[in-house]
Design an enzyme around this catalytic site. Structure first.
Site, PDB file in Angstrom:
ATOM      1  N   GLY A 204       0.811  -1.220   0.000  1.00  0.00           N
ATOM      2  CA  GLY A 204       0.000   0.000   0.000  1.00  0.00           C
ATOM      3  C   GLY A 204       0.843   1.267   0.000  1.00  0.00           C
ATOM      4  O   GLY A 204       2.007   1.266  -0.418  1.00  0.00           O
ATOM      5  N   ASN A 205       0.242   2.348   0.498  1.00  0.00           N
ATOM      6  CA  ASN A 205       0.894   3.673   0.494  1.00  0.00           C
ATOM      7  C   ASN A 205       2.237   3.640   1.223  1.00  0.00           C
ATOM      8  O   ASN A 205       3.248   4.141   0.730  1.00  0.00           O
ATOM      9  CB  ASN A 205      -0.007   4.692   1.206  1.00  0.00           C
ATOM     10  CG  ASN A 205      -1.379   4.789   0.581  1.00  0.00           C
ATOM     11  OD1 ASN A 205      -1.506   5.089  -0.595  1.00  0.00           O
ATOM     12  ND2 ASN A 205      -2.431   4.512   1.354  1.00  0.00           N
TER      13      ASN A 205
ATOM     14  N   ASP B  97      -3.498  -9.402  -6.686  1.00  0.00           N
ATOM     15  CA  ASP B  97      -2.607  -9.261  -7.838  1.00  0.00           C
ATOM     16  C   ASP B  97      -1.572  -8.168  -7.600  1.00  0.00           C
ATOM     17  O   ASP B  97      -1.064  -7.566  -8.546  1.00  0.00           O
ATOM     18  CB  ASP B  97      -3.447  -8.910  -9.074  1.00  0.00           C
ATOM     19  CG  ASP B  97      -4.258  -7.635  -8.840  1.00  0.00           C
ATOM     20  OD1 ASP B  97      -4.296  -7.152  -7.679  1.00  0.00           O
ATOM     21  OD2 ASP B  97      -4.843  -7.104  -9.804  1.00  0.00           O
ATOM     22  N   GLU B  98      -1.240  -7.894  -6.335  1.00  0.00           N
ATOM     23  CA  GLU B  98      -0.357  -6.753  -6.062  1.00  0.00           C
ATOM     24  C   GLU B  98       1.037  -6.913  -6.685  1.00  0.00           C
ATOM     25  O   GLU B  98       1.611  -5.940  -7.173  1.00  0.00           O
ATOM     26  CB  GLU B  98      -0.256  -6.487  -4.557  1.00  0.00           C
ATOM     27  CG  GLU B  98      -1.523  -5.823  -4.013  1.00  0.00           C
ATOM     28  CD  GLU B  98      -1.429  -5.368  -2.560  1.00  0.00           C
ATOM     29  OE1 GLU B  98      -2.250  -4.543  -2.156  1.00  0.00           O
ATOM     30  OE2 GLU B  98      -0.557  -5.852  -1.818  1.00  0.00           O
TER      31      GLU B  98
ATOM     32  N   THR C 183       4.126   5.663  14.970  1.00  0.00           N
ATOM     33  CA  THR C 183       3.281   5.976  13.811  1.00  0.00           C
ATOM     34  C   THR C 183       4.125   5.862  12.551  1.00  0.00           C
ATOM     35  O   THR C 183       5.340   5.687  12.621  1.00  0.00           O
ATOM     36  CB  THR C 183       2.691   7.402  13.959  1.00  0.00           C
ATOM     37  OG1 THR C 183       1.861   7.669  12.814  1.00  0.00           O
ATOM     38  CG2 THR C 183       3.767   8.479  14.015  1.00  0.00           C
TER      39      THR C 183
ATOM     40  N   CYS D   7       1.048   9.700   3.396  1.00  0.00           N
ATOM     41  CA  CYS D   7       1.481   9.424   2.017  1.00  0.00           C
ATOM     42  C   CYS D   7       0.375   8.714   1.244  1.00  0.00           C
ATOM     43  O   CYS D   7      -0.449   8.014   1.831  1.00  0.00           O
ATOM     44  CB  CYS D   7       2.747   8.569   2.039  1.00  0.00           C
ATOM     45  SG  CYS D   7       2.599   7.103   3.064  1.00  0.00           S
TER      46      CYS D   7
ATOM     47  N   HIS E  98      -9.621   8.333  16.996  1.00  0.00           N
ATOM     48  CA  HIS E  98     -10.482   7.807  15.927  1.00  0.00           C
ATOM     49  C   HIS E  98     -11.772   7.180  16.461  1.00  0.00           C
ATOM     50  O   HIS E  98     -12.864   7.609  16.069  1.00  0.00           O
ATOM     51  CB  HIS E  98      -9.691   6.822  15.046  1.00  0.00           C
ATOM     52  CG  HIS E  98      -8.536   7.474  14.348  1.00  0.00           C
ATOM     53  ND1 HIS E  98      -7.357   6.825  14.076  1.00  0.00           N
ATOM     54  CD2 HIS E  98      -8.370   8.736  13.892  1.00  0.00           C
ATOM     55  CE1 HIS E  98      -6.524   7.654  13.464  1.00  0.00           C
ATOM     56  NE2 HIS E  98      -7.115   8.822  13.349  1.00  0.00           N
TER      57      HIS E  98
ATOM     58  N   ARG F 102     -10.959   1.750   9.120  1.00  0.00           N
ATOM     59  CA  ARG F 102      -9.871   1.374  10.044  1.00  0.00           C
ATOM     60  C   ARG F 102      -9.926   2.186  11.330  1.00  0.00           C
ATOM     61  O   ARG F 102      -9.337   1.798  12.324  1.00  0.00           O
ATOM     62  CB  ARG F 102      -8.528   1.578   9.362  1.00  0.00           C
ATOM     63  CG  ARG F 102      -8.304   0.526   8.307  1.00  0.00           C
ATOM     64  CD  ARG F 102      -6.876   0.570   7.815  1.00  0.00           C
ATOM     65  NE  ARG F 102      -6.813  -0.150   6.569  1.00  0.00           N
ATOM     66  CZ  ARG F 102      -5.875   0.020   5.661  1.00  0.00           C
ATOM     67  NH1 ARG F 102      -4.912   0.885   5.853  1.00  0.00           N
ATOM     68  NH2 ARG F 102      -5.892  -0.695   4.560  1.00  0.00           N
TER      69      ARG F 102
HETATM   70  P1  NAD Z   1      -2.930   0.659   2.528  1.00  0.00           P
HETATM   71  O1  NAD Z   1      -4.374   0.433   2.652  1.00  0.00           O
HETATM   72  O2  NAD Z   1      -2.442   1.549   1.434  1.00  0.00           O
HETATM   73  O3  NAD Z   1      -2.163  -0.735   2.335  1.00  0.00           O
HETATM   74  C1  NAD Z   1      -2.558  -1.875   2.945  1.00  0.00           C
HETATM   75  C2  NAD Z   1      -1.708  -3.019   2.376  1.00  0.00           C
HETATM   76  O4  NAD Z   1      -1.638  -3.985   3.414  1.00  0.00           O
HETATM   77  C3  NAD Z   1      -2.321  -3.713   1.191  1.00  0.00           C
HETATM   78  O5  NAD Z   1      -1.958  -3.093  -0.004  1.00  0.00           O
HETATM   79  C4  NAD Z   1      -1.748  -5.091   1.327  1.00  0.00           C
HETATM   80  O6  NAD Z   1      -0.488  -5.184   0.721  1.00  0.00           O
HETATM   81  C5  NAD Z   1      -1.590  -5.266   2.814  1.00  0.00           C
HETATM   82  N1  NAD Z   1      -2.679  -6.090   3.368  1.00  0.00           N
HETATM   83  C6  NAD Z   1      -3.894  -5.676   3.769  1.00  0.00           C
HETATM   84  N2  NAD Z   1      -4.601  -6.722   4.227  1.00  0.00           N
HETATM   85  C7  NAD Z   1      -3.817  -7.808   4.100  1.00  0.00           C
HETATM   86  C8  NAD Z   1      -3.996  -9.177   4.392  1.00  0.00           C
HETATM   87  N3  NAD Z   1      -5.128  -9.638   4.907  1.00  0.00           N
HETATM   88  N4  NAD Z   1      -2.970 -10.011   4.149  1.00  0.00           N
HETATM   89  C9  NAD Z   1      -1.822  -9.554   3.628  1.00  0.00           C
HETATM   90  N5  NAD Z   1      -1.593  -8.262   3.329  1.00  0.00           N
HETATM   91  C10 NAD Z   1      -2.581  -7.406   3.569  1.00  0.00           C
HETATM   92  O7  NAD Z   1      -2.388   1.160   3.939  1.00  0.00           O
HETATM   93  P2  NAD Z   1      -1.212   2.211   4.208  1.00  0.00           P
HETATM   94  O8  NAD Z   1      -1.708   3.583   3.909  1.00  0.00           O
HETATM   95  O9  NAD Z   1       0.022   1.714   3.553  1.00  0.00           O
HETATM   96  O10 NAD Z   1      -1.088   2.118   5.778  1.00  0.00           O
HETATM   97  C11 NAD Z   1      -0.397   1.080   6.433  1.00  0.00           C
HETATM   98  C12 NAD Z   1      -0.554   1.337   7.921  1.00  0.00           C
HETATM   99  O11 NAD Z   1      -0.054   2.650   8.220  1.00  0.00           O
HETATM  100  C13 NAD Z   1      -2.018   1.347   8.407  1.00  0.00           C
HETATM  101  O12 NAD Z   1      -2.050   0.846   9.696  1.00  0.00           O
HETATM  102  C14 NAD Z   1      -2.383   2.822   8.420  1.00  0.00           C
HETATM  103  O13 NAD Z   1      -3.423   3.109   9.338  1.00  0.00           O
HETATM  104  C15 NAD Z   1      -1.060   3.420   8.878  1.00  0.00           C
HETATM  105  N6  NAD Z   1      -0.878   4.832   8.520  1.00  0.00           N
HETATM  106  C16 NAD Z   1      -0.921   5.219   7.213  1.00  0.00           C
HETATM  107  C17 NAD Z   1      -0.736   6.552   6.892  1.00  0.00           C
HETATM  108  C18 NAD Z   1      -0.741   7.032   5.475  1.00  0.00           C
HETATM  109  O14 NAD Z   1      -0.650   8.243   5.254  1.00  0.00           O
HETATM  110  N7  NAD Z   1      -0.811   6.156   4.503  1.00  0.00           N
HETATM  111  C19 NAD Z   1      -0.498   7.494   7.913  1.00  0.00           C
HETATM  112  C20 NAD Z   1      -0.436   7.063   9.252  1.00  0.00           C
HETATM  113  C21 NAD Z   1      -0.623   5.715   9.519  1.00  0.00           C
END
Ligand code: NAD
Length: 390
Positions: A9-10, A35-36, A137, A142, A204, A316
């Site tokens: 993910g991000n 399909d990641e 955190t 992003c 939250h 979430r």
């Molecule tokens: P996202 O939703 O972009 O990515 C989630 C990824 O987790 C998926 O792409 C997948 O690869 C993996 N995933 C999800 N479920 C899965 C499963 N059952 N089995 C295997 N892999 C699985 O999330 P993100 O934005 O990358 O965030 C990751 C963490 O960081 C989260 O806890 C989010 O709350 C936290 N966070 C994100 C941000 C941000 O700006 N993106 C900021 C603060 C905290």
């Protein structure tokens, strides 16, 4: 140094791009979901790497290997980063455990509550020694702009706390991560401090409760503002949640004087530390939210329904922050014999909308505790037992 990033993910995109842009690191990516892998590979090929765009400029990195087979990407890695929502931590740790090198450093960003118990539950029975760490955190806000190809850093935290197990490794891990991520990473003395200090787990669920506890089922025309829509009653709920965590901190410090929980800040203090310059009026907790530029315009999670919008209770903000946050704190408070009436009230509402069961008859013994990270799930029966492993 070889680094494996778990996730797609991000956060995983940002880490993969930033770290693989360095000359001294080889980065692999492990992601078993859907399909990641194919999407990463296509994006990387099309863009010649992954571009990360931030206020500081543009960097391009290129991961060495992306795979859904842990045996292809984990062996040889000194550092393994879990950039995943908390509900995926255990699944992924079980996948990678057989392939880790002895002495590998494995950490989650963000860790959320009870990550160390989960990790030691998975790795503890193995023959290898694994150093576990967690960040308070993610250092950035992003978002992926184009999958496998481009990610944007929207904001960077000024510093982030880290805890490690065994704790004497924290300084080394924090120094390495500060260098790799370009953000000051500060070690704190225990994972228990990290677990209690999380503020998303209060904000939250607390704001969701404040906004939607009396929702009558009628669709909204627009999504309400999330942080800046907080009213005096919701601010009061957040204050009470924070006060209960501070009471727990005091109870633990009284019972275990050597325990350092100084990282567990009241919500107001945390807002000032994290957002100081972005807050227009810091005269009250309410004003810290509604005049905070960092929160400007962010709206509540909603989903379409008919012609309008209804609250998304699978967000979430509840599905992660309750079982891997508020419920963990409630479990520690239960071991400490400390009543937490406001936390209970928010969990009781959240478990209804999530269709889970944590609290039964005022005790944390519902069927869903087994899928949470409450200490009870790992068999801790007393504070002494918990603190021996903190
Ligand atoms: P996202 O939703 O972009 O990515 C989630 C990824 O987790 C998926 O792409 C997948 O690869 C993996 N995933 C999800 N479920 C899965 C499963 N059952 N089995 C295997 N892999 C699985 O999330 P993100 O934005 O990358 O965030 C990751 C963490 O960081 C989260 O806890 C989010 O709350 C936290 N966070 C994100 C941000 C941000 O700006 N993106 C900021 C603060 C905290």
């Amino acid at each position: 140094m070889q680094v494996t990033i778990c996730g797609g993910g991000n956060a995983a995109h940002t880490l993969a791009a930033l770290i693989s842009a360095r000359q001294d690191c080889r980065v692999n990516v492990y992601t078993p979901l859907n399909d990641e892998v194919q999407r990463w590979r296509q994006g990387i090929e099309a863009g010649g790497g992954i571009t990360v765009i931030s206020q500081d400029g543009v960097l391009v990195g290129r991961p060495h290997r992306v795979s859904d087979d842990p045996s292809a990407v984990v062996p040889g890695s000194r550092l393994v980063l879990l950039a995943l929502p908390a509900f995926a931590h255990e699944i992924i740790m079980r996948d990678i455990a057989p392939h880790l090198d002895d002495g590998a450093w494995v950490g989650a960003l963000p860790a959320r509550g009870g990550f160390d118990w989960d990790a030691r539950h998975v790795f503890g029975s193995g023959e290898k020694s694994v150093i576990v760490f967690g960040l308070q955190t993610l250092p950035w806000a992003c978002r992926i702009r184009e999958y496998g190809r481009e990610v944007a850093i929207l904001g960077t935290k000024s510093e982030v706390d880290l805890a490690a197990w065994p704790p004497n490794h924290a300084a080394k891990v924090a120094a390495l991560l500060s260098d790799l991520l370009g953000v000051p990473i500060c070690r704190i003395s225990s994972f228990l401090g990290l677990t209690l200090a999380g503020t998303g787990q209060l904000i939250h669920p607390g704001v969701m409760y404040g906004l939607f506890r009396d929702w009558d089922g009628c669709p909204y025309e627009d999504a309400p503002l999330f942080y800046q829509g907080i009213d005096a009653m919701t601010a009061h709920i957040l204050q009470q949640l924070s006060d209960e965590v501070q009471s727990l901190r005091t109870r633990l410090e009284e019972r275990f004087p050597a325990l350092d929980l100084s990282a567990v800040l009241p919500l107001y203090d945390w807002l000032l530390r994290s957002y100081g310059d972005s807050i227009g009026d810091c005269s009250s907790l309410l004003n810290c939210f509604v005049t905070n530029n960092g929160y400007a315009g962010l709206r509540a999670p909603m989903r379409p329904s008919g012609d309008g919008l209804v609250p998304d209770f699978q967000t979430r903000y509840l599905s992660e922050d309750v079982p891997y946050g508020l419920v963990v704190i409630r479990g520690i408070a239960q071991l400490a014999d400390l009543p937490t009436p406001k936390i209970d009230q928010v969990i009781a509402w959240a478990q209804k909308v999530l269709e889970k069961e944590y609290l039964v008859g005022g005790e944390l013994r519902g069927r869903s505790v087994a899928a949470s990270r409450a200490p009870q799930r790992y068999g801790f029966k007393s504070l002494d037992e918990l603190l021996r492993k903190a």
